[in-house]
Design a protein around this motif. Sequence first.
Motif, PDB file in Angstrom:
ATOM      1  N   ASP A  47       0.834  -1.193   0.000  1.00 50.83           N
ATOM      2  CA  ASP A  47       0.000   0.000   0.000  1.00 50.83           C
ATOM      3  C   ASP A  47       0.875   1.251   0.000  1.00 50.83           C
ATOM      4  O   ASP A  47       1.886   1.302   0.700  1.00 50.83           O
ATOM      5  CB  ASP A  47      -0.901  -0.022   1.246  1.00 50.83           C
ATOM      6  N   LYS A  48       0.487   2.238  -0.785  1.00 53.81           N
ATOM      7  CA  LYS A  48       1.332   3.434  -0.935  1.00 53.81           C
ATOM      8  C   LYS A  48       1.512   4.202   0.371  1.00 53.81           C
ATOM      9  O   LYS A  48       2.471   4.946   0.523  1.00 53.81           O
ATOM     10  CB  LYS A  48       0.785   4.351  -2.024  1.00 53.81           C
ATOM     11  N   ASP A  49       0.612   4.010   1.324  1.00 56.22           N
ATOM     12  CA  ASP A  49       0.727   4.705   2.607  1.00 56.22           C
ATOM     13  C   ASP A  49       1.586   3.953   3.623  1.00 56.22           C
ATOM     14  O   ASP A  49       1.849   4.458   4.708  1.00 56.22           O
ATOM     15  CB  ASP A  49      -0.668   4.945   3.197  1.00 56.22           C
ATOM     16  N   THR A  50       2.013   2.756   3.270  1.00 54.16           N
ATOM     17  CA  THR A  50       2.873   1.978   4.165  1.00 54.16           C
ATOM     18  C   THR A  50       4.264   2.602   4.160  1.00 54.16           C
ATOM     19  O   THR A  50       4.839   2.822   3.098  1.00 54.16           O
ATOM     20  CB  THR A  50       2.961   0.511   3.689  1.00 54.16           C
TER      21      THR A  50
END
Length: 187
Positions: A47-50
Amino acid sequence: MTVTHIAERAGITRRSYFRYFSDKREVLFANSDRLPTAVGEAVLAADKDTPPLTAVLDALAEVGVYLDKHGDGAAQRLEVINSSPELRERERTKLAALSAAIDQAVRQRGLRPDLATSTAQLATIAFANAYGRWVRANRQETFTDCLASAIAALRGALGTVSWPTATAEPGGTAAHDPAPRAESTGS
């Protein structure tokens, strides 16, 4: 362990062995070229927010699940590798390829180059330490548990770091402020 020993244990002749492998390194490191690619792809799929390091450690844990299922012979493999300077060098090359793949993946996720390199190197250290612990535990611990222990050890080591106070000198070099010295009493 020689090629002859490997061939004998496999129940084949030396000649048959060399039909499939050019040397013993190929047996010991078969499929190891897939590790960097698999980890890099898992990092990019996160996930790009990880956070980058979390994405990397999650990817390494995924590799660990595979190792737990298919890691038969890991102790013997590591024993053979440790017995040969040439094979230890190949193992270091494999870890360098893993670090490079991680570095590239976290850069693609937008991490600054200096942080990407540090992240990749720390993750590779964690992986190598976890793998060694997992092998020594003779699969009595999961790779993921060994990875968690390796990460905790790195955190502990980094948490104890103390740096001398540095001041910038003209020209951009840093000078370390020496510790105060006791005055001489003249005696």
